[in-house]
Design an enzyme around this catalytic site. Structure first.
Site, PDB file in Angstrom:
ATOM      1  N   LEU A 153       0.824  -1.217   0.000  1.00  0.00           N
ATOM      2  CA  LEU A 153       0.000   0.000   0.000  1.00  0.00           C
ATOM      3  C   LEU A 153       0.858   1.267   0.000  1.00  0.00           C
ATOM      4  O   LEU A 153       2.006   1.254   0.457  1.00  0.00           O
ATOM      5  CB  LEU A 153      -0.948   0.018   1.200  1.00  0.00           C
ATOM      6  CG  LEU A 153      -0.385   0.106   2.626  1.00  0.00           C
ATOM      7  CD1 LEU A 153       0.068   1.489   3.014  1.00  0.00           C
ATOM      8  CD2 LEU A 153      -1.439  -0.362   3.594  1.00  0.00           C
ATOM      9  N   ARG A 154       0.267   2.347  -0.554  1.00  0.00           N
ATOM     10  CA  ARG A 154       0.937   3.652  -0.546  1.00  0.00           C
ATOM     11  C   ARG A 154       0.225   4.562   0.435  1.00  0.00           C
ATOM     12  O   ARG A 154      -0.994   4.697   0.353  1.00  0.00           O
ATOM     13  CB  ARG A 154       0.856   4.308  -1.931  1.00  0.00           C
ATOM     14  CG  ARG A 154       1.569   3.567  -3.016  1.00  0.00           C
ATOM     15  CD  ARG A 154       1.116   4.045  -4.382  1.00  0.00           C
ATOM     16  NE  ARG A 154      -0.283   3.710  -4.651  1.00  0.00           N
ATOM     17  CZ  ARG A 154      -0.966   4.098  -5.720  1.00  0.00           C
ATOM     18  NH1 ARG A 154      -0.394   4.853  -6.628  1.00  0.00           N
ATOM     19  NH2 ARG A 154      -2.227   3.745  -5.895  1.00  0.00           N
ATOM     20  N   LYS A 204       9.402  -7.638  -1.779  1.00  0.00           N
ATOM     21  CA  LYS A 204       9.030  -6.364  -1.149  1.00  0.00           C
ATOM     22  C   LYS A 204      10.188  -5.365  -1.221  1.00  0.00           C
ATOM     23  O   LYS A 204      10.009  -4.208  -1.614  1.00  0.00           O
ATOM     24  CB  LYS A 204       8.603  -6.612   0.315  1.00  0.00           C
ATOM     25  CG  LYS A 204       8.287  -5.352   1.090  1.00  0.00           C
ATOM     26  CD  LYS A 204       7.145  -4.572   0.474  1.00  0.00           C
ATOM     27  CE  LYS A 204       7.137  -3.138   0.954  1.00  0.00           C
ATOM     28  NZ  LYS A 204       6.205  -2.290   0.259  1.00  0.00           N
ATOM     29  N   GLY A 253      12.976  15.648  -8.305  1.00  0.00           N
ATOM     30  CA  GLY A 253      12.736  16.531  -7.161  1.00  0.00           C
ATOM     31  C   GLY A 253      13.887  16.538  -6.182  1.00  0.00           C
ATOM     32  O   GLY A 253      15.046  16.314  -6.553  1.00  0.00           O
ATOM     33  N   CYS A 260       9.080   4.312   3.989  1.00  0.00           N
ATOM     34  CA  CYS A 260       9.586   3.034   3.466  1.00  0.00           C
ATOM     35  C   CYS A 260      10.790   3.129   2.533  1.00  0.00           C
ATOM     36  O   CYS A 260      11.751   2.374   2.703  1.00  0.00           O
ATOM     37  CB  CYS A 260       8.454   2.291   2.774  1.00  0.00           C
ATOM     38  SG  CYS A 260       7.228   1.722   3.956  1.00  0.00           S
ATOM     39  N   LYS A 263      14.363   3.642   4.165  1.00  0.00           N
ATOM     40  CA  LYS A 263      14.788   2.544   5.048  1.00  0.00           C
ATOM     41  C   LYS A 263      14.925   1.232   4.269  1.00  0.00           C
ATOM     42  O   LYS A 263      15.833   0.446   4.524  1.00  0.00           O
ATOM     43  CB  LYS A 263      13.849   2.408   6.249  1.00  0.00           C
ATOM     44  CG  LYS A 263      12.612   1.604   6.020  1.00  0.00           C
ATOM     45  CD  LYS A 263      11.822   1.392   7.297  1.00  0.00           C
ATOM     46  CE  LYS A 263      10.512   0.683   7.030  1.00  0.00           C
ATOM     47  NZ  LYS A 263      10.620  -0.662   6.492  1.00  0.00           N
TER      48      LYS A 263
HETATM   49  P1  NAD Z   1       3.806   2.017  12.115  1.00  0.00           P
HETATM   50  O1  NAD Z   1       5.002   2.448  12.851  1.00  0.00           O
HETATM   51  O2  NAD Z   1       2.842   3.022  11.565  1.00  0.00           O
HETATM   52  O3  NAD Z   1       2.965   1.007  13.000  1.00  0.00           O
HETATM   53  C1  NAD Z   1       3.512   0.000  13.776  1.00  0.00           C
HETATM   54  C2  NAD Z   1       2.605  -0.212  14.970  1.00  0.00           C
HETATM   55  O4  NAD Z   1       3.075  -1.341  15.697  1.00  0.00           O
HETATM   56  C3  NAD Z   1       2.594   0.952  15.965  1.00  0.00           C
HETATM   57  O5  NAD Z   1       1.270   1.383  16.169  1.00  0.00           O
HETATM   58  C4  NAD Z   1       3.217   0.358  17.239  1.00  0.00           C
HETATM   59  O6  NAD Z   1       2.656   0.898  18.420  1.00  0.00           O
HETATM   60  C5  NAD Z   1       2.854  -1.105  17.066  1.00  0.00           C
HETATM   61  N1  NAD Z   1       3.692  -2.005  17.857  1.00  0.00           N
HETATM   62  C6  NAD Z   1       5.020  -1.981  18.087  1.00  0.00           C
HETATM   63  N2  NAD Z   1       5.398  -2.997  18.879  1.00  0.00           N
HETATM   64  C7  NAD Z   1       4.272  -3.699  19.160  1.00  0.00           C
HETATM   65  C8  NAD Z   1       4.011  -4.849  19.935  1.00  0.00           C
HETATM   66  N3  NAD Z   1       4.976  -5.488  20.579  1.00  0.00           N
HETATM   67  N4  NAD Z   1       2.741  -5.287  20.009  1.00  0.00           N
HETATM   68  C9  NAD Z   1       1.747  -4.643  19.370  1.00  0.00           C
HETATM   69  N5  NAD Z   1       1.935  -3.541  18.631  1.00  0.00           N
HETATM   70  C10 NAD Z   1       3.189  -3.079  18.526  1.00  0.00           C
HETATM   71  O7  NAD Z   1       4.351   1.090  10.916  1.00  0.00           O
HETATM   72  P2  NAD Z   1       3.716   0.896   9.463  1.00  0.00           P
HETATM   73  O8  NAD Z   1       3.962   2.090   8.618  1.00  0.00           O
HETATM   74  O9  NAD Z   1       2.343   0.353   9.583  1.00  0.00           O
HETATM   75  O10 NAD Z   1       4.680  -0.261   8.918  1.00  0.00           O
HETATM   76  C11 NAD Z   1       4.626  -1.568   9.446  1.00  0.00           C
HETATM   77  C12 NAD Z   1       5.462  -2.469   8.574  1.00  0.00           C
HETATM   78  O11 NAD Z   1       4.914  -2.529   7.244  1.00  0.00           O
HETATM   79  C13 NAD Z   1       6.907  -2.020   8.401  1.00  0.00           C
HETATM   80  O12 NAD Z   1       7.732  -3.142   8.314  1.00  0.00           O
HETATM   81  C14 NAD Z   1       6.886  -1.293   7.067  1.00  0.00           C
HETATM   82  O13 NAD Z   1       8.134  -1.313   6.424  1.00  0.00           O
HETATM   83  C15 NAD Z   1       5.882  -2.110   6.284  1.00  0.00           C
HETATM   84  N6  NAD Z   1       5.184  -1.348   5.240  1.00  0.00           N
HETATM   85  C16 NAD Z   1       4.797  -0.068   5.480  1.00  0.00           C
HETATM   86  C17 NAD Z   1       4.126   0.624   4.478  1.00  0.00           C
HETATM   87  C18 NAD Z   1       3.708   2.061   4.699  1.00  0.00           C
HETATM   88  O14 NAD Z   1       3.346   2.695   3.715  1.00  0.00           O
HETATM   89  N7  NAD Z   1       3.729   2.607   5.887  1.00  0.00           N
HETATM   90  C19 NAD Z   1       3.821   0.010   3.270  1.00  0.00           C
HETATM   91  C20 NAD Z   1       4.197  -1.302   3.085  1.00  0.00           C
HETATM   92  C21 NAD Z   1       4.884  -1.996   4.078  1.00  0.00           C
END
Ligand code: NAD
Length: 429
Positions: A153-154, A204, A253, A260, A263
């Site tokens: 997702l974006r 990914k 840009g 993402c 990292k």
């Molecule tokens: P985020 O930081 O927004 O959310 C992570 C959540 O996990 C937080 O709310 C945190 O409080 C919770 N958390 C941490 N430790 C925990 C635990 N022990 N028990 C329960 N909850 C816990 O992260 P995100 O942006 O949703 O990304 C999550 C993963 O998905 C990452 O690996 C990221 O790389 C991947 N990802 C993110 C995106 C994006 O657009 N943000 C897209 C694709 C993949």
């Protein structure tokens, strides 16, 4: 199905509401009590188009239950998705501590009933199997499988992308696991790709790094365009018309940002290093991208004859339009460089100002885009929100002290700016 998402962030929360919308009973677990309370009260903890409405709908429909108690989610579900953060660690490696902590906790709550543990967090190849081994060691009697399903997702389009993904990748070597996950994803009516766990983990990183590479590539060519007095947008049209290349996803840009891309490119480079391949494309990409804001702050400084005491107006602060997510925002880094050089920054963003106030010091936040132009020596566009397209350049000219407009995203029409008596300075021209 009864399913559980651990981590109520962009991925976990969005996926949870989308699966609730598709008729599943979804448990959502997070350690952040404030977030959980907000969700149970039908409110979104961050902005994402359509998210608030779906949370409200399913907090009431009973399809979505948010809790801080992992045990509750695990015991009531057959499939447990792990969607916690995998930020970048000190050495550039993915920091897996959140995933490890959740796996340990899951290990404490499992009993003899079969569970499928699916990692959705972005993790280096080999992690999912290691987490499976960890679970087995913690509790040798439990009946479980592990799988990896990457999330694509974006931010800004999270609901739309989760309901209508371009594809679903299911990483498993086990036919039964594939059948369970295929059943869950079937209503999305999209292509389902089955791979090994390791291939899915690499897919990914490779997908994000390729997208980042397209940005890094066009940013490099933009630099040459500036030197050679060419225009990157003309070049984009010329190369993009080649069907092998395509005209989509060219964004010259101030560099790629967001949570993402930075990292994941660094983490992929680190995976290469672990395999003895320190000299890799992704290390160079990360390095060049990191320097983009500095490059343009220096050009701005040169053009203004110094930055100290100069008032600079900034439009756009978030990592990308359509979200209030500030993580990895190149605009933030750009502004920090400006203030470090003694510039006085006034800024506006449609959604990101509340979060920006917590990150940026010595910045005055304005209520309208026009207001940032007041007495400014230069006006800088750092994030391309649609509302900036309708700026009245005559009015901007009247308000500014200076006459320089920096278009860090190639959003503006240079002719309209020059007609108003302002100087246009855009990336790649
Ligand atoms: P985020 O930081 O927004 O959310 C992570 C959540 O996990 C937080 O709310 C945190 O409080 C919770 N958390 C941490 N430790 C925990 C635990 N022990 N028990 C329960 N909850 C816990 O992260 P995100 O942006 O949703 O990304 C999550 C993963 O998905 C990452 O690996 C990221 O790389 C991947 N990802 C993110 C995106 C994006 O657009 N943000 C897209 C694709 C993949």
């Amino acid at each position: 199905m009864n399913i559980c998402f651990v981590g109520a962030g962009y991925v976990g929360l969005t996926s949870a509401v989308v699966f609730a919308e598709l008729g599943n009973k979804v448990w959502l677990v997070d350690i952040d009590k404030e977030k959980i309370d907000l969700i149970n009260n039908g409110k979104a903890p961050f902005y994402e188009p359509g998210l608030g409405e779906l949370i409200k709908k399913h907090a009431n429909s009973g399809n979505l239950t948010a809790t801080t108690k992992l045990e509750q989610g695990v015991q009531n579900s057959k499939i447990i998705f792990i969607a916690v953060g995998t930020p970048i660690g000190k050495t550039g490696k993915a920091d897996l501590s959140q995933v490890e902590a959740v796996v340990e906790e899951i290990g404490q709550c499992l009993n003899k009933e079969y569970k499928l543990v699916v990692i959705k967090s972005t993790v280096p190849p080999g992690t999912t199997k290691k987490m499976g081994e960890k679970l087995r060691k913690l509790n040798p009697k439990i009946n479980f499988d592990v799988a990896f399903c990457p999330e694509f997702l974006r931010p800004g389009k999270a609901i739309e992308d989760s309901l209508n993904p371009d594809r679903v990748v299911i990483g498993t070597n086990n036919d039964q696991v594939f059948a369970i996950l295929k059943d869950l994803y079937q209503p999305m009516k999209t292509k389902i790709i089955r791979t090994s766990i390791e291939s899915a983990e690499i897919i990914k990183y490779a997908a994000n790094s390729y997208l980042a590479l397209r940005i890094g590539f066009i940013d490099q060519i933009a630099l040459l365009a500036e030197e050679a007095k060419a225009d990157i947008l003309e070049i984009v049209e010329g190369i993009g018309s080649d069907k092998r290349i395509g005209s989509h996803y060219w964004y010259p840009g101030i560099g790629y940002g967001g949570y993402c891309f930075p990292k994941d490119v660094l983490a992929l480079s680190s995976v290469f290093k672990n395999h003895g391949l320190a000299d890799n494309l992704f290390a160079k990409l990360a390095d060049l991208n990191r320097k983009r804001p500095e490059l343009y702050v220096n050009k701005l400084e040169e053009s203004l004859g110094g930055l100290k005491g100069k008032s600079i107006g900034v439009l756009g602060l978030t990592a990308k339009p359509g979200t209030d997510d500030m993580r990895g925002s190149q605009a933030v880094y750009f502004i920090q460089l400006l203030t470090a050089e003694g510039a006085e920054v006034r800024a506006y963003d449609p959604l990101g100002m509340e979060k920006a106030k917590k990150i940026l010091e010595n910045v005055e936040f304005c209520q309208t885009p026009e207001k940032v132009a007041e007495n400014a020596s230069a006006l800088c566009l750092l994030c391309e929100w649609e509302e900036f397209e309708s700026l009245d350049w005559e009015k901007v000219k009247e308000m500014m002290d200076g006459d320089l407009v920096f278009d860090g995203k190639r959003m503006f029409d240079p002719n309209a700016i020059e007609r108003a008596g302002l100087r246009y300075f855009g990336v790649g021209v």
